[in-house]
Design a protein around this motif. Structure first.
Motif, PDB file in Angstrom:
ATOM      1  N   ASP A 316       0.936  -1.208   0.100  1.00 52.64           N
ATOM      2  CA  ASP A 316       0.028  -0.060  -0.113  1.00 52.64           C
ATOM      3  C   ASP A 316       0.838   1.267  -0.009  1.00 52.64           C
ATOM      4  N   LEU A 317       0.248   2.418   0.101  1.00 54.68           N
ATOM      5  CA  LEU A 317       1.304   3.553  -0.079  1.00 54.68           C
ATOM      6  C   LEU A 317       2.213   3.914   0.917  1.00 54.68           C
ATOM      7  N   ALA A 318       3.455   4.262   0.716  1.00 50.28           N
ATOM      8  CA  ALA A 318       4.405   4.545   1.520  1.00 50.28           C
ATOM      9  C   ALA A 318       3.908   5.427   2.543  1.00 50.28           C
ATOM     10  N   HIS A 319       4.626   5.115   4.075  1.00 49.66           N
ATOM     11  CA  HIS A 319       4.122   5.795   5.135  1.00 49.66           C
ATOM     12  C   HIS A 319       2.891   5.624   5.626  1.00 49.66           C
ATOM     13  N   SER A 320       2.247   4.616   5.130  1.00 44.56           N
ATOM     14  CA  SER A 320       0.834   4.346   5.890  1.00 44.56           C
ATOM     15  C   SER A 320       1.093   3.460   7.251  1.00 44.56           C
ATOM     16  N   ALA A 321       2.277   3.169   7.615  1.00 47.33           N
ATOM     17  CA  ALA A 321       2.586   2.577   8.665  1.00 47.33           C
ATOM     18  C   ALA A 321       1.426   1.312   9.205  1.00 47.33           C
ATOM     19  N   PRO A 322       1.466   0.256   8.616  1.00 47.17           N
ATOM     20  CA  PRO A 322       0.806  -0.872   9.095  1.00 47.17           C
ATOM     21  C   PRO A 322       1.250  -1.347  10.356  1.00 47.17           C
ATOM     22  N   LEU A 323       0.087  -1.600  11.267  1.00 44.91           N
ATOM     23  CA  LEU A 323       0.512  -2.081  12.634  1.00 44.91           C
ATOM     24  C   LEU A 323      -0.243  -3.391  13.015  1.00 44.91           C
ATOM     25  N   GLY A 324      -1.108  -3.621  13.879  1.00 51.77           N
ATOM     26  CA  GLY A 324      -1.657  -4.781  13.930  1.00 51.77           C
ATOM     27  C   GLY A 324      -2.889  -5.151  13.137  1.00 51.77           C
ATOM     28  N   MET A 325      -2.877  -6.450  12.950  1.00 53.71           N
ATOM     29  CA  MET A 325      -3.565  -7.165  11.802  1.00 53.71           C
ATOM     30  C   MET A 325      -4.616  -8.066  12.401  1.00 53.71           C
ATOM     31  N   GLN A 326      -5.832  -8.319  11.550  1.00 55.24           N
ATOM     32  CA  GLN A 326      -6.884  -9.263  11.968  1.00 55.24           C
ATOM     33  C   GLN A 326      -7.260 -10.013  10.620  1.00 55.24           C
ATOM     34  N   LEU A 327      -7.353 -11.306  10.513  1.00 56.62           N
ATOM     35  CA  LEU A 327      -7.641 -12.161   9.396  1.00 56.62           C
ATOM     36  C   LEU A 327      -8.977 -12.557   9.555  1.00 56.62           C
ATOM     37  N   GLY A 328     -10.095 -12.432   8.824  1.00 50.16           N
ATOM     38  CA  GLY A 328     -11.399 -12.765   8.766  1.00 50.16           C
ATOM     39  C   GLY A 328     -12.093 -12.058   9.972  1.00 50.16           C
ATOM     40  N   ALA A 329     -13.432 -12.115   9.556  1.00 45.49           N
ATOM     41  CA  ALA A 329     -14.480 -11.504  10.480  1.00 45.49           C
ATOM     42  C   ALA A 329     -15.514 -12.530  10.418  1.00 45.49           C
ATOM     43  N   PRO A 330     -16.095 -13.146  11.820  1.00 41.78           N
ATOM     44  CA  PRO A 330     -17.185 -13.796  12.003  1.00 41.78           C
ATOM     45  C   PRO A 330     -18.746 -13.273  11.591  1.00 41.78           C
ATOM     46  N   ALA A 331     -19.536 -14.211  11.311  1.00 41.62           N
ATOM     47  CA  ALA A 331     -20.829 -13.676  11.335  1.00 41.62           C
ATOM     48  C   ALA A 331     -21.034 -12.903  12.751  1.00 41.62           C
ATOM     49  N   PRO A 334     -21.066  -9.505   6.951  1.00 43.25           N
ATOM     50  CA  PRO A 334     -21.668 -10.283   5.849  1.00 43.25           C
ATOM     51  C   PRO A 334     -20.524 -11.192   5.429  1.00 43.25           C
ATOM     52  N   ALA A 335     -20.996 -12.167   4.710  1.00 41.51           N
ATOM     53  CA  ALA A 335     -20.187 -13.168   4.195  1.00 41.51           C
ATOM     54  C   ALA A 335     -18.916 -12.813   3.231  1.00 41.51           C
ATOM     55  N   ALA A 336     -19.301 -11.718   2.507  1.00 42.89           N
ATOM     56  CA  ALA A 336     -17.995 -11.066   1.860  1.00 42.89           C
ATOM     57  C   ALA A 336     -16.949 -10.656   2.627  1.00 42.89           C
ATOM     58  N   TYR A 337     -16.977 -10.392   3.848  1.00 40.93           N
ATOM     59  CA  TYR A 337     -15.859  -9.788   4.851  1.00 40.93           C
ATOM     60  C   TYR A 337     -15.135 -11.066   5.361  1.00 40.93           C
ATOM     61  N   LYS A 338     -15.799 -12.267   5.406  1.00 45.46           N
ATOM     62  CA  LYS A 338     -15.199 -13.288   6.269  1.00 45.46           C
ATOM     63  C   LYS A 338     -13.676 -13.763   6.067  1.00 45.46           C
ATOM     64  N   ASP A 339     -13.276 -13.665   4.869  1.00 46.90           N
ATOM     65  CA  ASP A 339     -11.958 -14.071   4.492  1.00 46.90           C
ATOM     66  C   ASP A 339     -10.903 -12.770   4.647  1.00 46.90           C
ATOM     67  N   ASP A 340     -11.154 -11.540   4.418  1.00 49.29           N
ATOM     68  CA  ASP A 340     -10.435 -10.457   4.707  1.00 49.29           C
ATOM     69  C   ASP A 340      -9.551 -10.171   5.605  1.00 49.29           C
ATOM     70  N   LEU A 341      -8.709  -9.310   5.383  1.00 46.79           N
ATOM     71  CA  LEU A 341      -7.587  -8.958   6.419  1.00 46.79           C
ATOM     72  C   LEU A 341      -7.766  -7.518   6.539  1.00 46.79           C
ATOM     73  N   PHE A 342      -7.855  -7.195   7.940  1.00 42.67           N
ATOM     74  CA  PHE A 342      -8.077  -5.929   8.311  1.00 42.67           C
ATOM     75  C   PHE A 342      -6.899  -5.242   8.975  1.00 42.67           C
TER      76      PHE A 342
END
Length: 426
Positions: A316-331, A334-342
């Protein structure tokens, strides 16, 4: 009739008071802080209440169908990475507070009942995770583990797992997670912006057994330099967080070098970390923005072959500074979010204003186990006309976690708040 009604109301009131009294236990946390903990630990239920609109909902934007509110406005001194405990409640590492706190929501009204200190006396605690009955904590110069042996909510049994971790440096946070192989992995940042480290444990991910000993399959397990024995993967300037994908791959984020302008290098959001491999820093970086299938390229001032470096799979864009991550979101997400990375983007502090990066939560779209794009999920912390480090920022997100009930929590290490996001419908 009046006496019977009065007696009925009296019995109801007495029962309510009795329930309250038996459900709370007053204990003394370390340091003398009085906290109230459930006498019987109960996990959260799926009821997702939405508190009234507040300053967070007025300021921060979320996609249609979602709602955001404060979970608490004051978690403590610099909340960083979080975890859902075995009891189902939210736990937070207070980096400047030297402690771990617990934020239950026993009445399920969508607001933390309070901030309960469960562990103190820590040195820059950055994250925590449970394994085999122990709560492991990544501190600034060591890994420790702690146990609540009498089930009173306070962690009073303590052990040092390993001190084979360097402290200090330009990046002082340490992050731990247990892998599918039952090994303890620890991310350690670099001492500098761009340099050749003399300590092999810097800008690296280390790997230990749960007791702190060196696994027999570590690549440098018998090295004469004992500092090198836990080394698993290197060339990772500052991987603040990492996790495992469903296919078993280790994915780490990475904060790239400064001094290359506002737009280079792209932040490496998903690096498929390989054991016993170099991942590019400081000599090479992934130049493609977004989905990447190309090798890394040399950084300014270096003339090295970058072919051996493991490139990022998504940037992603330089200097965005990614920190903590979460993979997936349970019901009920919506189902479209369940496999995504936050990913919590801390945002920029040293770009020109024209290229200031937002402090936000970014959603990386995952399809068939691979990143295919990204979009903003929560935004609004950065003040107009300032970078995210400006004096008028609403805050800066540091981590994202979800629980089984479908609640998403976001820590803010500037304002000290924890936010809660839920899905409320189309």
């Amino acid at each position: 009739m009046k006496k019977r009604a009065f007696f009925s109301r009296f019995i109801s009131l007495a029962a309510a008071v009795f329930t309250l009294l038996v459900s709370l236990s007053q204990v003394q946390a370390a340091g003398g802080t009085t906290v109230y903990l459930p006498l019987i630990s109960k996990s959260p239920t799926p009821g997702l209440a939405l508190p009234p609109a507040d300053a967070a909902s007025a300021r921060l934007t979320v996609p249609s169908g979602f709602a955001i509110r404060y979970f608490t406005t004051n978690a403590g001194a610099r909340p960083r990475l979080m975890a859902i405990g075995p009891d189902g409640w939210l736990y937070v590492a207070l980096f400047d507070g030297g402690s771990i706190v617990r934020l239950p929501d026993a009445n399920h009204d969508g607001l933390a009942d309070g901030v309960q200190t469960v562990l103190t006396g820590l040195t820059y605690p950055h994250n925590l995770e449970w394994y085999a009955g122990w709560m492991y904590v990544a501190e600034g110069d060591k890994i420790t583990r702690h146990k609540d042996t009498n089930a009173d909510g306070i962690y009073e049994t303590h052990e040092t797992v390993t001190t084979n971790i360097p402290g200090g440096g330009a990046h002082i946070t340490r992050t731990l997670h247990f892998g599918p192989d039952g090994k303890l992995y620890v991310a350690v940042g670099s001492t500098c912006n761009a340099c050749d480290e003399t300590d092999p444990r810097r800008a690296a991910i280390l790997r230990f057994n749960p007791d702190g000993s060196i696994p027999s399959d570590n690549p440098f397990k018998n090295d004469a330099d004992t500092r090198k024995r836990p080394l698993w993967a290197w060339g990772l300037r500052n991987s603040v967080d990492f996790l495992w994908a469903p296919n078993g791959e280790l994915w780490a984020d990475h904060n790239g070098s400064d001094g290359m302008g506002d737009n280079l290098p792209p932040e490496e959001i998903i690096i498929p970390v390989q054991g016993n491999h170099w991942h590019g820093w400081p000599a090479c970086y992934t130049a493609t923005l977004g989905v990447n299938t190309s090798p890394e390229v040399p950084a300014p001032g270096y003339n090295l072959d970058c072919a051996p470096a493991i490139p990022a799979r998504f940037t992603d864009l330089a200097h965005s500074a990614p920190l903590g991550m979460q993979l997936g979101a349970p019901a009920p997400f919506p189902a479209a979010y369940k496999d995504d990375l936050f990913v919590a983007f801390h945002g920029s502090w040293n770009t020109t204003l024209a290229n200031a990066r937002d402090c936000k939560v970014q959603r990386v779209l995952i399809d068939n186990g691979q990143p295919v794009g990204s979009q903003t999920f929560v935004n609004g912390w950065r003040a107009a006309g300032e970078t995210c480090a400006g004096p008028n920022a609403f805050g800066r997100p540091a981590d994202v976690v979800t629980n089984a009930a479908g609640e998403m929590f976001i820590s803010d290490d500037v304002s000290g708040a924890i936010y809660r996001v839920i899905y409320v419908g189309p």
